[in-house]
Design a protein around this motif. Structure first.
Motif, short mmCIF file in Angstrom:
data_model
loop_
_atom_site.label_atom_id
_atom_site.label_comp_id
_atom_site.label_asym_id
_atom_site.label_seq_id
_atom_site.Cartn_x
_atom_site.Cartn_y
_atom_site.Cartn_z
N GLY A 1 -6.33 0.07 -0.29
CA GLY A 1 -5.17 0.94 -0.07
C GLY A 1 -5.05 1.97 -1.18
O GLY A 1 -4.76 3.15 -0.93
N ALA B 1 -2.80 -3.01 3.63
CA ALA B 1 -2.69 -2.10 2.49
C ALA B 1 -3.36 -0.76 2.76
O ALA B 1 -2.89 0.28 2.30
N VAL B 2 -4.47 -0.78 3.50
CA VAL B 2 -5.15 0.47 3.85
C VAL B 2 -4.23 1.33 4.72
O VAL B 2 -4.07 2.54 4.49
N GLY C 1 0.81 -1.21 0.00
CA GLY C 1 0.00 0.00 0.00
C GLY C 1 0.84 1.26 0.00
O GLY C 1 0.55 2.23 -0.71
N GLY D 1 -1.30 2.48 2.51
CA GLY D 1 -1.71 3.45 1.52
C GLY D 1 -1.93 4.83 2.12
O GLY D 1 -1.49 5.84 1.56
#
Length: 273
Positions: A77, A233-234, A39, A237
Motif C-alpha cells: 500500500g 492496504a493496496v 493503507g 493506499g
C-alpha cells in the motif's frame, strides 16, 4: 447404518465446522478492511499501523508478530501511494530524496533487527511521548519553523540525522512514524502537510521494505492474515493517494492533527491506563 447418537454427533460436527468457517470469513473480512483503512491513512496523514495493529491483536496474534505482520502487509500500500505521488518527489530541505531514502533503508534494517532480538516492553512506554511530540510539532510547527529560521540555520546534516532516527523507529515499531515524519519535515524543511505527501510516503515505503526483509527472514509474519490485509492496504493506499491529491491544505492539516491527537491519547491509555 449409524445410530441416533452417531447421527447427532455428525450433525453437531458439521454445525461446528460451519460456525468456524463463518468466523474465519468474518475474521478475514475484518483484517482486509483494517488493511484498507491503514493503507488510506498512510497515504493521507500516516498512522496506518493504528488501524492494522489493533485488528491483528483482536484476532489473537502476539504483539511482536502482529507488528511484523502489519509492517509487511502495509508495504505494498505504501509502495502504491509512492507511485501515485511520484511526480511530487524532489529535494527536501536541500537534500536529494534518494539520499534520504537510502538513509531510511539502512535505519529500517537496524530498527527491525533490534525488534527481532530485543523485547519491546520498554519501548511501549516511550511510544506515547514520541507521538505526543508529533502532535505538538504539527500544531505549532509553522510558527516554530518561522521563529527558528529567523534565529538559527537548520542545515542538511540535521535533516539527515533525524531521518536516520526515523528510519530506525520505522523499522523497530513504525506506529506513528508517518505522523512524526510529517511533523519533523514541517519543522526542519518548512513545508506544508500537503507538500509532504510524496516524500513522506516514499520514506514509509522504504522503511517498511527494509523491515519486511528482516521480518520475513526471521519468520515473524503471520501470512494467513498478512495476505488479506496486504490486498486491502493496496486498495486503501491507491484510493487515499487519489483522494489526497485533490484535498485542500486546511483539510489535510486538520485531519492530520486529529489523527495524531487521537493516536497519542490511545497510546497513553494503552501504556499507562
Amino acid at each position: 447404518m449409524p445410530g441416533p447418537a452417531c447421527a447427532k454427533a455428525l450433525a453437531g460436527s458439521h454445525m461446528l465446522e460451519e460456525s468456524e468457517g463463518a468466523m474465519e470469513v468474518e475474521t478475514t473480512l475484518l483484517i482486509a478492511l483494517a488493511g484498507v483503512a491503514g493503507g488510506a491513512m498512510n497515504a493521507l496523514a500516516g498512522g496506518g499501523t493504528f488501524a492494522t495493529l489493533p485488528a491483528l491483536l483482536a484476532v489473537g496474534v502476539p504483539a511482536n508478530v502482529a507488528n511484523a505482520t502489519s509492517n509487511v502487509a502495509l508495504l505494498p500500500g505504501a509502495a502504491t501511494s509512492t507511485w501515485a505521488f511520484r511526480g511530487e518527489l524532489g529535494p527536501l530541505g536541500g537534500v536529494d530524496h534518494r539520499v534520504l531514502a537510502g538513509i531510511t533503508f539502512v535505519g529500517g534494517l537496524v530498527g527491525s533487527a533490534l525488534l527481532v532480538v530485543t523485547p519491546g516492553h520498554a519501548f511501549d512506554l516511550i511510544v506515547p511521548w514520541l507521538v505526543l511530540y508529533a502532535f505538538v510539532v504539527l500544531a505549532f510547527g509553522r510558527h516554530a519553523s518561522a521563529w527558528l529560521a529567523a534565529r538559527v540555520t537548520i542545515g542538511a546534516r540535521t535533516l539527515v540525522a533525524v531521518q536516520a532516527l526515523l528510519g530506525v523507529y520505522g523499522g523497530y515499531f513504525g506506529g506513528g512514524v508517518g505522523l512524526m515524519t510529517t511533523a519533523t519535515y514541517g519543522l526542519l524543511a518548512s513545508i506544508t502537510p500537503r507538500a509532504m505527501f510524496g516524500p513522506r510516503t516514499l520514506m514509509l515505503a522504504v522503511a517498511n521494505a527494509a523491515a519486511a526483509i528482516v521480518f520475513v527472514s526471521a519468520g515473524m509474519v503471520e501470512w494467513r492474515y498478512a495476505v488479506p490485509m496486504l490486498v486491502g492496504a493496496v486498495v486503501g493506499g491507491w484510493g487515499g493517494a487519489a483522494v489526497g491529491r485533490h484535498l485542500p491544505e486546511l483539510m489535510v492539516r486538520t485531519g492530520t492533527l486529529a489523527v495524531t491527537g487521537v493516536t497519542a491519547a490511545l497510546f497513553f491509555w494503552r501504556a499507562y491506563g
